[in-house]
Write an enzyme that holds these catalytic residues in place. Structure first.
Site: not given
Ligand code: HTL
Ligand code: MG
Length: 618
Positions: A278, A362, A390
């Site tokens: 990342k 959630e 959710r």
């Molecule tokens: N809960 C839900 C259902 N959707 C989102 N988008 C979030 C919380 C908040 N959120 C993000 S990005 C992210 C979260 C928890 C991390 C995703 O991790 P992943 O990707 O490993 O999938 P990475 O960032 O590249 O490591 C946003 O709201 C943008």
């Protein structure tokens, strides 16, 4: 090289040897664009090679490329005709920060919430086969998004369906914070497979050397069992019936192209597990991907960003929860993957045994709260309004029916601005107040937030305390004002026209009424229960009532007031100001409030329409 690459077809004309340079140029442009106006920097940097390889191998838009969450897709936007528009990203009228079907034919899904890509891909694969078509479907999902129940449940069906698709698992060991959960631990065991360690130390050579025979084997194995490559003794993906390949280096773009070319042709579902960093390519972002997940503008050379001493609502909640947990050993805080955003870093350090991050789940956060409450804890589920969507059934079914004492600290209530329609928290007042037993409170500041938390602890039952994105003022430790449940407060005298508003909307109401004699303002800090005594009193005297809320007008606070007045048989006219019944695209919070007609100026316009003598502004 980007000059001449505006479409996936342009990209395909680039020689394979030159793809690393394309990746580098995309990375430079992502850094430049994010430094100007902020954005999802670290995730987008990490996904560059995956995106280049997918567009090199597949034919979008005919082939469908789905991005989970959609926050990592900046390189995808640039490769699909939107490079010039990137500086407008997340700004009013500009590009969305996520993928959006109405923005581009190359955006296969509209997204912003996590864990939806696999079910969408499943649906698309069924649609393709049902209609006798033959395009390819590829989903890119992060290790964080894979913690969501939707993703895991979709995988369960995908594996059983045998539908042909490619799933690229982009594993950077991070959600916004460090990723959590058993699947995450399992993926670490895959990464320490000896051959991968060697490839890490000996440059990229070993991966190439090993994966070539692997890929040859794969292409021969088209119709064979799906379990042929299984580096761990138990592989949950393979166990679910999804062919597993990996882990491979997600920054070796030529290797990714090589593998993907083979894998997209295989029948059945395949997971390609790629390991990425990342923040890749930007030293300070690699070193602190949490800080650089979604920065505002910054100096790209140094990583310096404007500092703010402001005190966020999230911090106000986190500080209050930390103190409450010191006073009461039954307090327990749950977060669905939002430790930083919900102001819980300090809490998690001070009370590590009474803190749980359930990942992007959630539904689990809410129902785990129910379980804790049943067994004597006093759980606080800290959750963004948009993500509580959710967990709706869980609030109804697991918490509310038995009137369990679960407190919901609902952050980012109301319009959130730059993240746009997927992230606005404008439905919660409506969907929460319709659930029996659930109280809904809107603090105007950190003092009230604390008063409400304390009162909720004492009272029991499900309570949602909802506060906006943004800042409030700091209060001294130990501030715990008394708060009588369900009471409103008159904050400005005046009986001619009275404005009822809570939370963020109260600021607008007070500002609108500032110099208008006869216009009263009530801090309607409980949406449920309403303060019926005060409502009756106000309605009995006033010529008209104006309600204001940072929530959809449909079924929200204003509706609650109308219902109550109808029940009371009171006919005082009511004007209901709230977010109109349309999705609000990204723009600053202030702009969305203005165009929705709930800011101070809009309220003054309504007051003038009601016959209040409003001086003309110059
Ligand atoms: N809960 C839900 C259902 N959707 C989102 N988008 C979030 C919380 C908040 N959120 C993000 S990005 C992210 C979260 C928890 C991390 C995703 O991790 P992943 O990707 O490993 O999938 P990475 O960032 O590249 O490591 C946003 O709201 C943008
Ligand atoms: Mg991740």
């Amino acid at each position: 090289m980007l000059e001449n690459i505006n479409t996936p077809e342009d990209l395909k004309r680039v020689a394979r040897e030159d793809l690393p340079q394309v990746a580098q140029d995309l990375r430079d442009e992502i850094i430049r664009v994010c430094s100007l106006g902020g954005g999802h920097l670290a995730s987008s940097l990490g996904a560059v090679e995956i995106i280049v390889a997918l567009h090199y191998v597949l034919n979008s838009p005919r082939d469908r490329i789905l991005f989970d969450v959609g926050h990592q897709a900046y390189a995808h936007k640039m490769l699909t005709g939107r490079r010039d528009l990137m500086p407008t990203i997340k700004k009013e009228g500009g590009l969305s920060g996520f993928t959006k079907v109405s923005e581009s034919e190359h955006d296969a899904i509209t997204v912003g919430h996590a864990s939806t890509s696999l079910a969408n891909a499943l649906g698309m694969a069924y649609a393709r086969d049902a209609l006798g078509q033959d395009y390819r479907v590829a989903a890119v999902i992060g290790d964080g998004a894979l913690t969501g129940g939707m993703a895991l449940a979709a995988l369960n069906t995908i594996g059983d369906s045998g539908k042909k698709m490619l799933i690229v698992l982009n594993d950077n060991e991070m959600s916004i914070s460090e990723n959590v959960g058993a699947m995450n631990k399992f993926m670490r065991t895959l990464q320490v497979q000896k051959w991968f360690q060697e490839s890490e130390s000996a440059g990229k050579k070993t991966v190439g050397a090993l994966s070539k025979p692997l890929a040859d084997m794969l292409s021969r194995a088209k119709d064979s069992a799906r379990h042929f490559f299984d580096p761990a003794s138990v592989n949950p993906f393979a166990a679910m019936g999804v062919r597993y390949v990996g882990p491979v280096d997600g920054h070796d773009v030529r290797e990714l192209v090589y593998l993907m070319e083979k894998l997209v042709e295989l029948d059945g579902p395949t997971i390609l597990h790629v390991v990425t960093k990342k923040g890749k390519g930007l030293d300070y972002a690699e070193a602190d991907p949490i800080k650089w997940h979604g920065p505002g503008k910054f100096d790209p050379a140094t990583g310096d960003a404007p500092k703010s001493s402001a005190y966020s609502w999230s911090a106000a909640f986190g500080d209050a929860a930390t103190e409450l947990a010191k006073q009461d050993p039954r307090v327990f805080v749950i977060t669905p993957a939002m430790r930083e955003g919900s102001g819980l870093v300090k809490y998690s350090q001070v009370h590590p045994t009474r803190y749980l991050d359930v990942g992007i789940a959630e539904d689990v956060a809410v129902t785990a709260g129910a379980g804790m409450a049943l067994q004597g804890l006093k759980p606080i589920v800290a959750i963004y309004s948009t993500f509580l969507q959710r967990g709706y059934d869980q609030v109804v079914h697991d918490v509310a029916i038995e009137d369990l004492p679960v407190i919901f600290a609902v952050d980012r209530g109301g319009v959130v601005g730059a993240d746009g329609a997927t992230h606005n928290g404008v439905f919660d007042l409506s969907f929460l107040r319709s659930i029996p037993n659930v109280s809904v409170a809107l603090p105007r500041d950190a003092r009230e937030l604390r008063g409400m938390l304390k009162a909720a602890m004492k009272r029991g039952g499900p309570v949602a305390i909802r506060y906006p994105r943004g800042n409030t003022e700091r209060v001294p430790e130990g501030t715990w004002p008394d708060m009588e449940w369900g009471t409103w407060e008159r904050v400005r005298d005046g009986d001619d026209v009275v404005i009822l508003a809570g939370g963020k909307a109260l600021e607008y109401a007070e500002s609108a009424a500032r110099d208008l004699p006869g216009v009263g303002v009530v801090n309607a800090r409980f949406v449920k229960p309403l303060d019926l005594a005060m409502l009756r009193d106000v309605a009995g005297k006033a010529r008209a009532i104006v309600t204001v809320e940072d929530n959809t007008r449909v079924g929200g606070f204003g509706s609650a007031v109308l219902e109550a007045l109808a029940d009371l048989g009171v006919r005082t006219p009511v004007r209901v100001l709230g977010i109109p019944d349309e999705f609000q695209e990204h723009a600053s919070v202030e702009r969305v409030h203005a165009r929705s007609g709930i800011d101070a100026q809009a309220i003054r316009t309504v007051l003038a329409e009601l016959g209040v003598d409003v001086p003309i502004e110059v």
